[in-house]
Design an enzyme around this catalytic site. Sequence first.
Site, short mmCIF file in Angstrom:
data_model
loop_
_atom_site.label_atom_id
_atom_site.label_comp_id
_atom_site.label_asym_id
_atom_site.label_seq_id
_atom_site.Cartn_x
_atom_site.Cartn_y
_atom_site.Cartn_z
N LYS A 263 -67.10 -6.28 33.02
CA LYS A 263 -67.39 -4.93 32.51
C LYS A 263 -67.04 -4.92 31.03
O LYS A 263 -65.90 -5.18 30.65
CB LYS A 263 -66.56 -3.89 33.26
N ASP A 268 -65.01 3.96 26.09
CA ASP A 268 -65.30 4.86 27.20
C ASP A 268 -64.74 6.25 26.92
O ASP A 268 -63.57 6.52 27.16
CB ASP A 268 -64.70 4.30 28.50
N LYS A 275 -63.41 12.60 28.78
CA LYS A 275 -61.99 12.40 29.04
C LYS A 275 -61.17 13.31 28.12
O LYS A 275 -61.62 13.66 27.04
CB LYS A 275 -61.60 10.95 28.73
N ASP A 345 -68.13 9.51 33.84
CA ASP A 345 -66.96 8.70 33.53
C ASP A 345 -66.75 7.57 34.54
O ASP A 345 -65.95 6.67 34.32
CB ASP A 345 -65.71 9.61 33.47
N ARG A 349 -68.86 0.97 37.10
CA ARG A 349 -69.57 0.51 38.29
C ARG A 349 -71.08 0.54 38.08
O ARG A 349 -71.81 -0.27 38.65
CB ARG A 349 -69.13 1.37 39.51
N1 BES Z 1 -62.30 2.91 32.26
C1 BES Z 1 -61.93 3.87 33.22
C2 BES Z 1 -60.75 3.41 34.09
C3 BES Z 1 -59.44 3.23 33.37
C4 BES Z 1 -58.52 4.25 33.32
C5 BES Z 1 -59.13 2.03 32.77
C6 BES Z 1 -57.31 4.07 32.69
C7 BES Z 1 -57.92 1.84 32.14
C8 BES Z 1 -57.00 2.87 32.10
C9 BES Z 1 -63.10 4.17 34.15
O1 BES Z 1 -64.36 4.09 33.55
C10 BES Z 1 -62.94 5.57 34.62
O2 BES Z 1 -63.03 6.46 33.82
N2 BES Z 1 -62.71 5.74 35.91
C11 BES Z 1 -62.52 7.02 36.47
C12 BES Z 1 -63.31 7.08 37.76
C13 BES Z 1 -63.39 8.47 38.34
C14 BES Z 1 -64.24 9.34 37.45
C15 BES Z 1 -63.99 8.37 39.72
C16 BES Z 1 -61.01 7.19 36.73
O3 BES Z 1 -60.36 6.22 37.12
O4 BES Z 1 -60.53 8.29 36.52
ZN ZN Z 2 -64.52 2.85 31.92
MN MN Z 3 -64.90 5.92 32.63
#
Ligand code: BES
Ligand code: ZN
Ligand code: MN
Length: 498
Positions: A263, A268, A275, A345, A349
């Site tokens: 990835k 992001d 966020k 967000d 995936r």
């Molecule tokens: N890149 C983030 C996950 C992440 C969070 C990596 C903190 C490193 C530190 C990912 O793209 C994300 O935002 N995931 C969300 C998924 C949710 C929306 C289902 C998350 O984990 O909040």
């Molecule tokens: Zn991410």
């Molecule tokens: Mn994300």
Amino acid sequence: MQITFSEPKLPTSGTLVVGVFEENVLTPAAKAADNRLNGALSRAMKAADFTGKARQTAELLAPAGSKLDRIVAIGMGKADAIDALGAEKAGGTLYAKLSKAGGPVTVVVEGVGKAGMRAPEIAAHMAFGLRLRAYRFDKYRTTMKKEDKPRLKKVAFGVKGAAAAKRAYQPLAMIGDGVYFTRDLVSEPANVLYPESFAAEVKALTKLGVKVEVLGEKQMEKLGMGSLLGVGLGSRRESQLVVMQWNGAPKSKKSKPIAFVGKGVTFDTGGISLKPGNGMWDMKWDMGGAGVVSGLMKALAGRKAKVNVIGILGLVENMPDGNAQRPGDVVTSMSGQTIEVLNTDAEGRLVLADALWYTQDRFKPEFMVNLATLTGAIIVALGNVHGGLFSNDDELARRLEAAGKAVDEPIWRFPLHAEYDKAIDSPIADMKNISTAGGAGSITAAQFLQRFVNKVPWAHLDIAGVTWSNKDKPTVPKGATAFGVRLLERLVADHYEA
Ligand code: BES
Ligand code: ZN
Ligand code: MN
């Protein structure tokens, strides 16, 4: 860091480092130094409560009757328990202790009798650990004071069997180069490292014999990668898919390649599902998975690994914009499966869905391992110690766990199950990109990925908690860790080389 190996000789200037095993079993060099100084080294050790436990240190400054600047004793732990990891941690600890030292540093390395590792091996791994700890990312520190920068630039290892030590260090140095490459990529801010500039950095691997192809948005559109492309819609930067190939297996051996997929979200923001501002800066390292795959390819090509490996990077930037995808949009992936994007967000995936499908479709690999900073939930579950492991193949999972243990990059396996899978069924598309049931966020993400692996043996490493470290560890300074490079290099070395 310049590292050299030569036959042991007590230096007459600079810093002398001697290893001491637990309960003060002085190695011959330590004993010789102590004798020359009329027991001053033993006295210094005693005064510092130093007993030779792993990673303890004691030092003696400007000893009378000698031209040395100082003598440092480094604890090596129990003599018969010394192993590669222990030697690496000793080397890393030594770097931290001496990084501000000027003048030459000589480390005299000895094994003790039959027990434990041989001296050349110990020296090579100490040097490796030292180099891993010496990593810095200070290219943007233009006003940093000289005294705050490390002065240690050269370390000479004195070891009986220096040629063997040099030989043992050779592949480790290549792994070190891979780790450094990953850490550099992960440390770069997102205004400098974006999909195209990332791809350009990876192009440099062609010098090592890696074949590198870069697909732009037009080509991905042709392939039908609507899932990956949807994530990049809000960005001014063009999304890229990078395909690396290292063909190191002997020509006579016609085997399927193995594949690693990363990835690479270069930043992001969350997109329209934005966020919160606090901590968002961390999302510059949301390309950690792609960084590890790049460093792994560099390490394998660098040491001319006898294996055919594919490295795939899905590179996109996730931004909010008038052109960005919206919550509720439906996209069609390369697999033909449609996805309702409820949360922009949950983008990693979406990127991996097309990258994984492409990988198995084009290369028919023996297995695929993907790495991703995929979920915050994996940090809730495992903190910053273990990475999360998900797999449809028990043998591959076991091999990964063993490799992780061997290099101190531990991973912990989570379940996959049809009941979790149900939670991403959508009423208007083939699936949705988040579960609305609540809970098990990391497993949900893994179930989503599994819908794009087409039954190929596969493992997913969720490295969100281990890609960045806020504290120094013996062989990992704080910042980008490159967690995964050593693990996967070990997996390949142990099982997949001809
Ligand atoms: N890149 C983030 C996950 C992440 C969070 C990596 C903190 C490193 C530190 C990912 O793209 C994300 O935002 N995931 C969300 C998924 C949710 C929306 C289902 C998350 O984990 O909040
Ligand atoms: Zn991410
Ligand atoms: Mn994300």
